[in-house]
Design a protein around this motif. Sequence first.
Motif, short mmCIF file in Angstrom:
data_model
loop_
_atom_site.label_atom_id
_atom_site.label_comp_id
_atom_site.label_asym_id
_atom_site.label_seq_id
_atom_site.Cartn_x
_atom_site.Cartn_y
_atom_site.Cartn_z
N ALA A 116 0.84 -1.20 0.00
CA ALA A 116 0.00 0.00 0.00
C ALA A 116 0.87 1.25 0.00
N ALA A 117 1.97 1.21 0.77
CA ALA A 117 2.87 2.36 0.82
C ALA A 117 3.45 2.63 -0.56
N ALA A 118 3.83 1.54 -1.26
CA ALA A 118 4.40 1.71 -2.59
C ALA A 118 3.37 2.34 -3.52
N LEU A 119 2.10 1.92 -3.39
CA LEU A 119 1.05 2.49 -4.24
C LEU A 119 0.84 3.98 -3.95
N MET A 120 1.12 4.38 -2.71
CA MET A 120 0.98 5.79 -2.35
C MET A 120 2.20 6.60 -2.77
N GLY A 121 3.14 5.97 -3.42
CA GLY A 121 4.28 6.72 -3.92
C GLY A 121 5.50 6.68 -3.03
N VAL A 122 5.51 5.79 -2.03
CA VAL A 122 6.71 5.67 -1.20
C VAL A 122 7.72 4.80 -1.94
N ASP A 123 8.95 5.26 -2.01
CA ASP A 123 10.01 4.46 -2.61
C ASP A 123 10.46 3.43 -1.57
N ILE A 124 10.00 2.19 -1.75
CA ILE A 124 10.21 1.17 -0.72
C ILE A 124 11.71 0.90 -0.52
N ASN A 125 12.42 0.73 -1.63
CA ASN A 125 13.85 0.41 -1.51
C ASN A 125 14.59 1.49 -0.75
N GLN A 126 14.28 2.73 -1.08
CA GLN A 126 14.95 3.85 -0.42
C GLN A 126 14.60 3.88 1.06
N THR A 127 13.33 3.62 1.36
CA THR A 127 12.90 3.66 2.77
C THR A 127 13.59 2.57 3.56
#
Lengths: 441, 313
Positions: free
Chosen positions: B196-207
């Motif tokens: 869900a975070a990825a869909l909201m535009g969060v860069d998962i790898n970076q996070t």
Amino acid sequence: MSASPSHFQQKMQNPLKSLGIRKKIGDFLNNTKFLNRSLSWYVTGWRVGVFWGLIALFLPQLLNFSTNFLDQTYFAPNILLLDAILCGIYVMLALGLNIVVGYAGLLDLGYVAFFVIGSYTVAFATSGIIRNIHSQVVNIPALTFWEAIPLAALIAGFMGVLLGAPTLRLRGDYLAIVTLGFGEIVPIVIKDVPFFYGALGFQVPPAPVVNTPFGQVDFGNPLDFSAFYYLTLAVIILIVMFNILLRNSSIGRAWIAIREDELAASASGVNLVRIKLMAFGLGAAIGGIGGVFNGVMTSSISYDQFSFQVSISVLIMIVLGGIGSIPGVIVGAILLRFIDVYVISTISNMLQTNTALANPSNPFHFLVSFNLNTTKFLIFGLVLLLMIILRPQGIIPNKRRQLELKGVGLAPEELSVIGEIEREEEGSSAPPESVEGLGDI
Amino acid sequence: MFVLASTTSGIFIQTMVNGITLGAVYALVALGYTIVYGIVELINFAHGDVFMWSTAITLVVLNSMHVSTAVYGFALIGLLLLMIVIGAVVSGTLNVAIERLAYRPLRKAPRLAPLIAAIGVSFILENIAELWLGASGISYPDFFPNGGIVLGDVTIQYIDLVVVVLTVVLMYGLNVLVKSTKMGKAMRATAQDPEAAALMGVDINQTISFAFLVGGVLAGVAGVFYSLVIPVYAYNVGFELGLIAFTAAVLGGIGNITGAMAGGFLIGIIKALATNYLPNGSDLSDAVVFAILVLVLALRPSGLLGQQVPDKV
């Protein structure tokens, strides 16, 4: 979580494929004929097992024969046999841990605890000496070596259940840490609780002499280990048979079920705690048996022989050989012991005795002080890391486990293939003519 | 870490003070476990060795600067800050690199695969350090002035004060980071539901990289503190301390940042008490910590401050 395997990983996974070496070896083996069969026929399937089985069976004779043409100072048969027995003990441990890690999918990082328990059980039981809480020697009725084996298995199994009962409800990674803690506590307890002789160590009586219809057999003869070697081999064969029976039983299927999907298994009526306790207890019992052999073989045991490194070594053997695969873990154990005992010390010796390197102006002079024995765990760590990233299914994969570890979903037709392959492991179906699979080595 | 007091109550209080100081170090390391676990659900087994590398670097840098006597004033502050920055940079970089090379390829693998990889990484880090600086313990140059605040027969060393105060400051900073910055928001979102975070535009790898960076930086600072409090370097300190800190994280409720802080201090106090009051305490105190770990996991797996969260299916 996002997404496809990284570019780095894709590149790392196929260094051999891209060079075409795999294919060349495969073609060579497929096309070269010997006695009307392609070479690949000889190096696949059950025939490999038969070959190595025969070598294991006649190892003492082969080693004795080798003295005719090999230098005895390097190839003393009895010393090599001793190495083989110690290797066999690790094979037992790997087979035992394989039940826990490979079948039931529980990570046990404190397996050394059961090894300790087995070693100390045989020490107390066969010497008939324990110490009371005031460090005074108390004599108890001594058991024979033969009675000590099942006793150690029972005690270790009981300890496994005792450890598992409160902790097996935990998730896999928590369980791993708890078992690690257990493996750390047991040697500390042995060291600091006076009852166990602690830091002094403990002498274990040698294995007994047995009168058979064919004459006396001395299992404890330090000048000829062949009787003890055959005993070790026999126990390993029994453990392997036990493992195969377990794997094919309803318990084995329940283990696979909880390993693949705990929730679904539980919903289908698998009693999770009971079935996990089973894996823990049986794995621990085999570890205990390994401990008995270790105690008798090394004859002097102390707490500091049993470190976290032992647990991890056994884990590396399993990962190296193939998680859940019986031939895999045997090969993994032998291979790692071989690297440990022979390869690393040989390279280390070569570096230290090399005359060119001894010259201080040589740019590689620093290698002289490179004692590989102290850093073998660096190599082992690398092996573990590279295997789990590049080839998680191990050298000789268990097919079902391979699909899981590679993250491939099971399509119906793949499932039917698995059934065939698992039968084929038993050696009942026709051997494959092509050597595609061998290229994986 | 000496017990100088003479009266019974004095010994008790002195033990508590020592425990709190070590507890600060445990808490900093525990935070690294908890942040990483909260986001990728991985026990970063190599975290203890990331911490150990900071102590190793501290030793090498101090030796190369030829500090041998106590320094005072601005020189002391400067040296301390330099050590902290170096330790933080080294451990932070190391942790990010480990994630990139060892854990990221395994992100979709079964749960136990990254854990096994982490064990491998831990072995590698530990043995490289052994190769580099040797297996025997090495003393640190004693640059921090002795002395402290005397209260009756209890002495609170300046070093204890500095460590605890700086730890509390760091924890406050971490709280602000997680609660009030954009990156902190991204971290919390990823922890809750990565997809869900990825869909909201969060860069998962970076996070995830950032989470490892924060954990590594805290472990690096902890390494510097530890080498001030216990001034002997050992290549295998990370294994034991890592387990203790992990216990602290579990005790507080893994994934819970406040919990890890409280758990760290609590474990520090318990361990100091066990070391002082049990026979063979320095050995058995480890067994006590493991016993706590087993008990907490068996009786209250969510820890003291964590919530009971059902397994994600």
